[in-house]
Design an enzyme around this catalytic site. Sequence first.
Site, mmCIF file in Angstrom:
data_model
loop_
_atom_site.group_PDB
_atom_site.id
_atom_site.type_symbol
_atom_site.label_atom_id
_atom_site.label_comp_id
_atom_site.label_asym_id
_atom_site.label_seq_id
_atom_site.Cartn_x
_atom_site.Cartn_y
_atom_site.Cartn_z
ATOM 1 N N ASN A 1 0.842 -1.194 0.000
ATOM 2 C CA ASN A 1 0.000 0.000 0.000
ATOM 3 C C ASN A 1 0.877 1.243 0.000
ATOM 4 O OD1 ASN A 1 0.620 -0.935 2.650
ATOM 5 N ND2 ASN A 1 -1.038 0.270 3.552
ATOM 6 N N CYS B 1 -3.976 0.507 -2.509
ATOM 7 C CA CYS B 1 -3.829 -0.725 -1.736
ATOM 8 C C CYS B 1 -2.710 -1.603 -2.293
ATOM 9 C CB CYS B 1 -5.131 -1.521 -1.753
ATOM 10 S SG CYS B 1 -6.433 -0.809 -0.734
ATOM 11 N N GLU C 1 -2.835 -4.766 -3.005
ATOM 12 C CA GLU C 1 -3.328 -5.620 -4.094
ATOM 13 C C GLU C 1 -3.300 -4.855 -5.421
ATOM 14 O OE1 GLU C 1 -4.673 -5.029 -1.181
ATOM 15 O OE2 GLU C 1 -5.866 -6.702 -0.421
HETATM 16 N N1 THU Z 1 -5.109 -1.842 2.672
HETATM 17 C C1 THU Z 1 -4.526 -2.590 1.695
HETATM 18 O O1 THU Z 1 -3.511 -2.197 1.102
HETATM 19 N N2 THU Z 1 -5.085 -3.772 1.368
HETATM 20 C C2 THU Z 1 -6.118 -4.335 2.043
HETATM 21 O O2 THU Z 1 -6.509 -5.455 1.693
HETATM 22 C C3 THU Z 1 -6.750 -3.635 3.172
HETATM 23 C C4 THU Z 1 -6.317 -2.226 3.367
HETATM 24 C C5 THU Z 1 -4.456 -0.581 3.051
HETATM 25 C C6 THU Z 1 -5.096 0.699 2.577
HETATM 26 C C7 THU Z 1 -4.549 1.690 3.572
HETATM 27 O O3 THU Z 1 -3.266 2.124 3.135
HETATM 28 C C8 THU Z 1 -4.369 0.884 4.854
HETATM 29 O O4 THU Z 1 -4.390 -0.475 4.462
HETATM 30 C C9 THU Z 1 -5.448 1.137 5.898
HETATM 31 O O5 THU Z 1 -6.712 1.034 5.331
#
Ligand code: THU
Length: 129
Positions: free
Chosen positions: A39, A50, A52
């Site tokens: 992220n 994110c 993913e």
């Molecule tokens: N986040 C992800 O990168 N992937 C996920 O599956 C859940 C949430 C990140 C987004 C943000 O930077 C942090 O986690 C908090 O929401």
Amino acid sequence: MDLLDAARAVFPNAYAPYSKFNVGAAVRTRNGTVFQGVNVENAAYPEGTCAEAGAIAAMCAAGEREIVEVAVIADCPEPVPPCGGCRQKLAEFAGRDVKVTLATIQGKTLETTVGGLLPGGFDASFMET
Ligand code: THU
């Protein structure tokens, strides 16, 4: 390469100064290549992306389009559930039966599938006339 190991390897590189919630992700493609993502947050909060999404973007940049396995890891009490947007993003490139391993840095894992994460999801077939 173990896909969860690949997600764990990039987890420390997440850029999450606002949430302090690092996430690492990895996708394996049909030809066996592994793409990793983390992220990446931003002072303008909605501009963050994110883990993913990062892995998917790297896959697409390499010219690949088919995911056969997914792994996501974070430092939380239970295996990290991907957000709704990432469920949709994964479903764009992965079949319903594709294995998804959700994990914690502490060692808990939960196995599911892309279809399990997004039952009744929207896809391109709904736009066919
Ligand atoms: N986040 C992800 O990168 N992937 C996920 O599956 C859940 C949430 C990140 C987004 C943000 O930077 C942090 O986690 C908090 O929401």
